[in-house]
Design an enzyme around this catalytic site. Sequence first.
Site, PDB file in Angstrom:
ATOM      1  N   GLU A 199      64.983  53.399  40.453  1.00  0.00           N
ATOM      2  CA  GLU A 199      66.381  53.230  40.041  1.00  0.00           C
ATOM      3  C   GLU A 199      66.611  53.934  38.714  1.00  0.00           C
ATOM      4  O   GLU A 199      65.700  54.027  37.879  1.00  0.00           O
ATOM      5  CB  GLU A 199      66.699  51.729  39.908  1.00  0.00           C
ATOM      6  CG  GLU A 199      68.133  51.456  39.489  1.00  0.00           C
ATOM      7  CD  GLU A 199      68.547  49.995  39.642  1.00  0.00           C
ATOM      8  OE1 GLU A 199      67.654  49.130  39.748  1.00  0.00           O
ATOM      9  OE2 GLU A 199      69.766  49.736  39.652  1.00  0.00           O
ATOM     10  N   ASN A 238      74.485  47.238  47.579  1.00  0.00           N
ATOM     11  CA  ASN A 238      73.319  46.534  47.037  1.00  0.00           C
ATOM     12  C   ASN A 238      73.775  45.220  46.411  1.00  0.00           C
ATOM     13  O   ASN A 238      74.729  45.213  45.619  1.00  0.00           O
ATOM     14  CB  ASN A 238      72.638  47.396  45.962  1.00  0.00           C
ATOM     15  CG  ASN A 238      71.546  46.637  45.225  1.00  0.00           C
ATOM     16  OD1 ASN A 238      70.460  46.450  45.754  1.00  0.00           O
ATOM     17  ND2 ASN A 238      71.840  46.185  44.003  1.00  0.00           N
ATOM     18  N   GLU A 239      73.115  44.144  46.779  1.00  0.00           N
ATOM     19  CA  GLU A 239      73.459  42.827  46.216  1.00  0.00           C
ATOM     20  C   GLU A 239      74.982  42.677  46.137  1.00  0.00           C
ATOM     21  O   GLU A 239      75.544  42.360  45.081  1.00  0.00           O
ATOM     22  CB  GLU A 239      72.775  42.620  44.856  1.00  0.00           C
ATOM     23  CG  GLU A 239      71.265  42.620  44.977  1.00  0.00           C
ATOM     24  CD  GLU A 239      70.509  42.166  43.738  1.00  0.00           C
ATOM     25  OE1 GLU A 239      71.129  41.986  42.675  1.00  0.00           O
ATOM     26  OE2 GLU A 239      69.268  42.002  43.836  1.00  0.00           O
ATOM     27  N   TYR A 259      62.166  38.384  43.605  1.00  0.00           N
ATOM     28  CA  TYR A 259      61.456  38.547  42.328  1.00  0.00           C
ATOM     29  C   TYR A 259      60.771  37.236  41.979  1.00  0.00           C
ATOM     30  O   TYR A 259      61.379  36.169  42.058  1.00  0.00           O
ATOM     31  CB  TYR A 259      62.447  38.939  41.223  1.00  0.00           C
ATOM     32  CG  TYR A 259      62.941  40.367  41.367  1.00  0.00           C
ATOM     33  CD1 TYR A 259      62.103  41.437  41.086  1.00  0.00           C
ATOM     34  CD2 TYR A 259      64.237  40.645  41.807  1.00  0.00           C
ATOM     35  CE1 TYR A 259      62.541  42.752  41.241  1.00  0.00           C
ATOM     36  CE2 TYR A 259      64.675  41.951  41.960  1.00  0.00           C
ATOM     37  CZ  TYR A 259      63.816  42.998  41.676  1.00  0.00           C
ATOM     38  OH  TYR A 259      64.238  44.296  41.829  1.00  0.00           O
ATOM     39  N   GLU A 270      63.568  45.076  47.526  1.00  0.00           N
ATOM     40  CA  GLU A 270      63.145  44.906  46.124  1.00  0.00           C
ATOM     41  C   GLU A 270      62.232  43.691  46.103  1.00  0.00           C
ATOM     42  O   GLU A 270      62.635  42.611  46.558  1.00  0.00           O
ATOM     43  CB  GLU A 270      64.328  44.666  45.189  1.00  0.00           C
ATOM     44  CG  GLU A 270      65.225  45.874  45.034  1.00  0.00           C
ATOM     45  CD  GLU A 270      66.406  45.637  44.087  1.00  0.00           C
ATOM     46  OE1 GLU A 270      66.273  44.812  43.157  1.00  0.00           O
ATOM     47  OE2 GLU A 270      67.454  46.276  44.299  1.00  0.00           O
ATOM     48  N   GLN A 327      59.533  48.299  40.194  1.00  0.00           N
ATOM     49  CA  GLN A 327      59.963  49.640  40.543  1.00  0.00           C
ATOM     50  C   GLN A 327      58.787  50.583  40.357  1.00  0.00           C
ATOM     51  O   GLN A 327      57.766  50.181  39.828  1.00  0.00           O
ATOM     52  CB  GLN A 327      61.142  50.037  39.694  1.00  0.00           C
ATOM     53  CG  GLN A 327      62.367  49.150  39.957  1.00  0.00           C
ATOM     54  CD  GLN A 327      63.667  49.687  39.354  1.00  0.00           C
ATOM     55  OE1 GLN A 327      63.740  50.764  38.796  1.00  0.00           O
ATOM     56  NE2 GLN A 327      64.728  48.882  39.474  1.00  0.00           N
TER      57      GLN A 327
HETATM   58  O1  AHR Z   1      65.486  46.067  40.046  1.00  0.00           O
HETATM   59  C1  AHR Z   1      66.369  45.684  39.050  1.00  0.00           C
HETATM   60  C2  AHR Z   1      67.659  45.103  39.587  1.00  0.00           C
HETATM   61  O2  AHR Z   1      67.390  43.897  40.233  1.00  0.00           O
HETATM   62  C3  AHR Z   1      68.371  45.915  40.632  1.00  0.00           C
HETATM   63  O3  AHR Z   1      69.220  46.867  40.079  1.00  0.00           O
HETATM   64  C4  AHR Z   1      69.159  44.893  41.382  1.00  0.00           C
HETATM   65  O4  AHR Z   1      69.356  45.226  42.734  1.00  0.00           O
HETATM   66  C5  AHR Z   1      68.349  43.630  41.219  1.00  0.00           C
HETATM   67  O5  AHR Z   1      69.148  42.585  40.809  1.00  0.00           O
END
Ligand code: AHR
Length: 507
Positions: free
Chosen positions: A26, A174-175, A250, A302, A359
């Site tokens: 990103e 995205n999201e 995450y 992600e 990432q």
């Molecule tokens: O990876 C960082 C961020 O986390 C991304 O931009 C987003 O999609 C997520 O919230």
Amino acid sequence: MAEASVIVEGHPIGTISPRLYGHFAEHLGTCCYGGLWVGAGGPFADVEGFRADVVAALHDLPVPLLRWPGGCYADHYHWRDGIGAPASRPVTLGMSLGIGSSDSNALGTHEFLRLCELLGAEAYLAANVGTGSLQELCDWIQYVNGTVDTSLTRERAANGRPNPWGVRLWGIGNESWDCGGRYDPVAYALEYRRWATMIRHVDPGAELVAVGLEDDSLPESNLDPEWNAKLLGALGPAVDLVDHLSIHRYWIRGGPEVDFGERDYYALLEEADGTERLIERTARTIAAMTKTSHPIGIALDEWGVWHPEARTWGPGNVERRQPPTFEQANTLRDALAAGIAFEGFHRQCRSLTMANLAQVVNVLQAVVVTDGSACMKTPTYHALSMHRPHIGAEALPVVVAAEQAGPFARPGLSATASRRPGSLAVTVINREYERTVTVNIRATGRVSSSTLLTADSPNAVNDPTNPERVSPRRLTVDDTHLGRCTVQIPAHSMATIEFSTTAADRD
Ligand code: AHR
């Protein structure tokens, strides 16, 4: 010392698609600019503008799939800003460090797709639903994939690329439930249906990724745990326009990035373990909401650890870096957590169709970190490279017997296995914080190689003073018996043992 056994069974679960070993780049922090892209002829050796040492490390990993340009950034990204002569590209508002940063657009479509060629990666492009238009996306798809002689394909040729790239994977936002526009699921479904319909007119072969949501988001986020069911339900028969449903995961509950203790160690591994349950629940929702034969895969596009020091939100009683750079330390613990995630990915390889570690360079759970002229492979890099034998192989079930370890009463040892013609691979993780485990492995074939990833402490990192502190080394295996071997795996370690097999071993 503890004891454990691993029995590899013979009936494959499915194929471990190379797409499960994807990555994510990103325009955030120094991932794209500074990490990947340094420009031609600058202070760092480069390959067509990409940092040469980074490209070499990623090429070797390998990187079978790469998602770009975001993330949240994708919903601000206008592809036309990143084509044509670099000097004439606009300088736009970046998101690297929040308001106040800018994007030169030097890394655009041609550059990114060239990077994918250099790495041997499949490209996965995320479209701008937030501030972009459907026409803009249709034009991007035509520019990238068009085979008919049109103004757009001529423009592509004039910019140095006569032949189409043939990008299959396109993410529609995205999201979108948050940074991508704060849609509700029904509003997003209506938008998705229109966008997907028109995209298919331009490129009937495009594989489309709809924005889903994990059903157990933080309560304070007020996100709808029923998002996936409502989205798929609202699509009705148009659910056939969804090829993959995106979710993100995450891990945020492991305490400090480096100075964690035993409880935090196990807490992070527990969260990593939970990733598989998220995939299973999402698969059940998809199955319940789709009555057609059209398969919808799960795109975990992600995933990884996001330590508190590198974020402004969520749990973690530590000092947050201000402004956030999204850079964080990467310890042996993070590498083990990634390995645990892959155990689940392999088991769920029939419903999980792609996964992108977040990432790829410098940001979050990066596999490569740059620091001036230094370019370091993180412990997570080595964990992934030790999984190389599994990429594209058939996942095999394993039966593990091990004593419990840690406060969550989980087995102290876990494993995954796969086979391809001529070989079989087993990766074992000793999750025990302090105890070595003697592991008896029953699998077909003769041991052909064995590698161990360990360090004196799970808190160990690779940094410029000691870039190899956590790196693979040879593991001694007692393999006097065909089809059986014994290994001693130190505490907080991962091992991959490969066996050479014959056709007779398979039966
Ligand atoms: O990876 C960082 C961020 O986390 C991304 O931009 C987003 O999609 C997520 O919230």
